[in-house]
Design a protein around this motif. Structure first.
Motif, PDB file in Angstrom:
ATOM      1  N   ALA A  73       0.928  -1.019   0.259  1.00 15.07           N
ATOM      2  CA  ALA A  73      -0.187  -0.118  -0.087  1.00 15.07           C
ATOM      3  C   ALA A  73       0.908   1.375  -0.121  1.00 15.07           C
ATOM      4  N   GLU A  74       1.884   1.463   0.706  1.00 19.38           N
ATOM      5  CA  GLU A  74       2.793   2.416   0.591  1.00 19.38           C
ATOM      6  C   GLU A  74       3.375   2.452  -0.508  1.00 19.38           C
ATOM      7  N   LYS A  75       4.015   1.586  -1.068  1.00 26.16           N
ATOM      8  CA  LYS A  75       4.669   1.609  -2.549  1.00 26.16           C
ATOM      9  C   LYS A  75       3.694   2.299  -3.430  1.00 26.16           C
ATOM     10  N   ILE A  76       2.396   1.813  -3.438  1.00 25.79           N
ATOM     11  CA  ILE A  76       1.698   2.504  -4.447  1.00 25.79           C
ATOM     12  C   ILE A  76       1.240   4.008  -4.171  1.00 25.79           C
ATOM     13  N   ALA A  77       0.936   4.255  -2.857  1.00 22.47           N
ATOM     14  CA  ALA A  77       0.819   5.491  -2.237  1.00 22.47           C
ATOM     15  C   ALA A  77       1.899   6.524  -2.812  1.00 22.47           C
ATOM     16  N   ILE A  78       3.209   5.915  -2.441  1.00 21.26           N
ATOM     17  CA  ILE A  78       4.095   6.859  -3.064  1.00 21.26           C
ATOM     18  C   ILE A  78       4.255   7.041  -4.369  1.00 21.26           C
ATOM     19  N   GLU A  79       3.804   6.000  -5.256  1.00 21.15           N
ATOM     20  CA  GLU A  79       3.802   6.067  -6.739  1.00 21.15           C
ATOM     21  C   GLU A  79       2.889   7.031  -7.266  1.00 21.15           C
ATOM     22  N   LYS A  80       1.787   6.878  -6.425  1.00 20.09           N
ATOM     23  CA  LYS A  80       0.537   7.955  -7.044  1.00 20.09           C
ATOM     24  C   LYS A  80       0.593   9.567  -6.537  1.00 20.09           C
ATOM     25  N   LEU A  81       1.400   9.689  -5.398  1.00 20.35           N
ATOM     26  CA  LEU A  81       1.958  10.971  -4.793  1.00 20.35           C
ATOM     27  C   LEU A  81       2.766  11.703  -5.535  1.00 20.35           C
ATOM     28  N   THR A  82       3.724  10.819  -6.050  1.00 18.81           N
ATOM     29  CA  THR A  82       4.754  11.284  -7.017  1.00 18.81           C
ATOM     30  C   THR A  82       3.911  11.788  -8.390  1.00 18.81           C
ATOM     31  N   GLN A  83       3.075  11.018  -8.760  1.00 20.31           N
ATOM     32  CA  GLN A  83       2.412  11.079  -9.864  1.00 20.31           C
ATOM     33  C   GLN A  83       1.635  12.718  -9.990  1.00 20.31           C
ATOM     34  N   VAL A  84       1.376  13.051  -8.930  1.00 16.35           N
ATOM     35  CA  VAL A  84       0.356  14.444  -8.606  1.00 16.35           C
ATOM     36  C   VAL A  84       1.548  15.389  -8.341  1.00 16.35           C
ATOM     37  N   GLY A  85       2.659  15.029  -7.968  1.00 19.92           N
ATOM     38  CA  GLY A  85       3.908  16.121  -7.806  1.00 19.92           C
ATOM     39  C   GLY A  85       4.128  16.579  -6.186  1.00 19.92           C
ATOM     40  N   LEU A  86       3.612  15.418  -5.497  1.00 15.51           N
ATOM     41  CA  LEU A  86       3.941  15.316  -3.988  1.00 15.51           C
ATOM     42  C   LEU A  86       4.724  14.502  -3.431  1.00 15.51           C
ATOM     43  N   SER A  87       5.721  14.125  -3.957  1.00 19.12           N
ATOM     44  CA  SER A  87       6.671  13.424  -3.409  1.00 19.12           C
ATOM     45  C   SER A  87       7.469  13.550  -2.288  1.00 19.12           C
ATOM     46  N   GLU A  88       7.726  14.999  -2.000  1.00 18.09           N
ATOM     47  CA  GLU A  88       8.263  15.393  -1.005  1.00 18.09           C
ATOM     48  C   GLU A  88       7.629  15.975   0.189  1.00 18.09           C
ATOM     49  N   LYS A  89       6.253  15.327   0.040  1.00 17.74           N
ATOM     50  CA  LYS A  89       5.317  15.935   1.106  1.00 17.74           C
ATOM     51  C   LYS A  89       4.554  14.583   1.769  1.00 17.74           C
ATOM     52  N   LEU A  90       5.326  13.313   1.718  1.00 22.78           N
ATOM     53  CA  LEU A  90       4.688  12.263   2.380  1.00 22.78           C
ATOM     54  C   LEU A  90       4.591  12.421   3.574  1.00 22.78           C
ATOM     55  N   HIS A  91       5.439  12.899   4.550  1.00 22.32           N
ATOM     56  CA  HIS A  91       5.065  12.718   5.869  1.00 22.32           C
ATOM     57  C   HIS A  91       4.681  14.219   6.504  1.00 22.32           C
ATOM     58  N   SER A  92       4.254  14.931   5.564  1.00 20.61           N
ATOM     59  CA  SER A  92       3.591  16.395   6.014  1.00 20.61           C
ATOM     60  C   SER A  92       2.266  16.299   6.674  1.00 20.61           C
ATOM     61  N   ARG A  93       1.915  17.008   7.758  1.00 16.33           N
ATOM     62  CA  ARG A  93       0.649  16.883   8.199  1.00 16.33           C
ATOM     63  C   ARG A  93      -0.326  17.255   7.232  1.00 16.33           C
ATOM     64  N   ILE A  94      -1.690  17.079   7.045  1.00 13.32           N
ATOM     65  CA  ILE A  94      -2.723  17.811   6.328  1.00 13.32           C
ATOM     66  C   ILE A  94      -2.669  19.288   6.536  1.00 13.32           C
ATOM     67  N   SER A  95      -2.467  19.768   7.836  1.00  7.22           N
ATOM     68  CA  SER A  95      -2.781  21.129   7.998  1.00  7.22           C
ATOM     69  C   SER A  95      -1.656  21.920   7.584  1.00  7.22           C
ATOM     70  N   GLU A  96      -0.416  21.351   7.248  1.00  7.79           N
ATOM     71  CA  GLU A  96       0.661  22.072   6.692  1.00  7.79           C
ATOM     72  C   GLU A  96       0.502  22.532   5.254  1.00  7.79           C
ATOM     73  N   LEU A  97      -0.539  21.807   4.305  1.00  9.55           N
ATOM     74  CA  LEU A  97      -0.532  21.744   2.983  1.00  9.55           C
ATOM     75  C   LEU A  97      -1.476  23.000   2.479  1.00  9.55           C
ATOM     76  N   SER A  98      -1.046  23.485   1.507  1.00 10.74           N
ATOM     77  CA  SER A  98      -2.236  24.400   0.735  1.00 10.74           C
ATOM     78  C   SER A  98      -3.261  23.802   0.301  1.00 10.74           C
ATOM     79  N   GLY A  99      -4.165  24.451  -0.037  1.00  8.10           N
ATOM     80  CA  GLY A  99      -5.444  23.834  -0.822  1.00  8.10           C
ATOM     81  C   GLY A  99      -5.225  23.021  -2.023  1.00  8.10           C
ATOM     82  N   GLY A 100      -4.440  23.650  -2.745  1.00 11.92           N
ATOM     83  CA  GLY A 100      -4.004  22.814  -3.953  1.00 11.92           C
ATOM     84  C   GLY A 100      -3.390  21.515  -3.647  1.00 11.92           C
ATOM     85  N   GLN A 101      -2.525  21.678  -2.728  1.00 15.30           N
ATOM     86  CA  GLN A 101      -1.779  20.193  -2.192  1.00 15.30           C
ATOM     87  C   GLN A 101      -2.677  19.371  -1.637  1.00 15.30           C
TER      88      GLN A 101
END
Length: 247
Positions: A119-147
């Protein structure tokens, strides 16, 4: 794109608590690889239509077929169906207590019964696909609306959906964040994902849609190719609606 019909609805209608019908008589056919864009005023029935297709609400009447089989019968597993017909919401619907990666792993484990590592491998792949590979361990509250919206898209993609529904995915975003979400959606369409998108982004509809439906007052007012809807159809209500977006 091929001619395989993935989703088909006929005469969908929805009334809440016996009150006035929000959706009155809507039919559509969605083929594999197509993007169907729903246009129309707020309250016209677009969101209700998507919720019926995703079984977040039951139609009052009508039929919905997924690969030729009804999804409205008693024996239908809603969670399993929603993994095949995913939905991205206006307000993201993320779990604020989890980080980005965990948001994309949870449903995979609960619904698809994937092991954590897979599940983590697939999640990393899909998060990379949408340009968020550097935000894997960020809290949701730290993200912009677009992120946040891109996390929501990645989470849906992790479930390997055959169809992805988007309910006004950019309407809660600041203008400068709209483009980053629309670019992700354009790439998904380009790569052949079957999509239904309720939106007020006219440029996206014109550029990406295979079909456009104008829904007003719970009815399909006009439908056709983007060229027909934007340039040729002379329906007065449609022209008024489109005219309200011109600067």
């Amino acid at each position: 794109m091929d001619n395989q019909i993935v989703l088909e609805a006929s005469h969908l209608a929805k009334s809440y608590d016996g009150e006035e019908y929000v959706l009155k008589d809507v039919s559509f056919t969605l083929r594999k690889g197509e993007c169907l864009v729903l246009l129309g005023p707020s309250g016209g029935g677009k969101s209700t239509m998507l919720k019926c297709v995703n079984l977040l609400t039951d139609p009052t009447s009508g039929e919905i077929l997924f690969h030729g089989e009804s999804i409205l019968g008693k024996g239908v597993n809603h969670n399993k169906l929603r993994s095949k017909i995913g939905m991205v919401f206006q307000q993201f619907n993320l779990f604020s207590g989890y980080d980005v990666l965990a948001n994309c792993v949870l449903a995979q484990k609960l619904v698809l019964h994937r092991k954590k590592e897979e599940a983590e491998k697939i999640a990393i792949e899909k998060l990379t696909q949408v340009g968020l590979s550097e935000k894997l361990h960020s809290r949701i509250s730290e993200l912009s609306g677009g992120q946040k919206q891109r996390v929501a898209i990645a989470r849906s993609l992790c479930m390997d959906p055959e169809v992805l529904l988007f309910d006004e995915p950019t309407s809660a975003l600041d203008p400068q964040m709209v483009g980053e979400v629309l670019n992700v959606m354009k790439n998904l369409a380009k790569n052949g994902l079957t999509m239904m998108v309720a939106t007020h982004e006219m440029g996206f509809a014109r550029e990406v849609a295979d079909q456009v439906m104008f829904i007003d007052g719970g009815l399909v007012n006009s439908e056709g190719t983007p060229e027909y809807i934007f340039d040729q159809c002379d329906d007065k209500r449609l022209r008024e609606f489109l005219g309200s977006f011109k600067k």
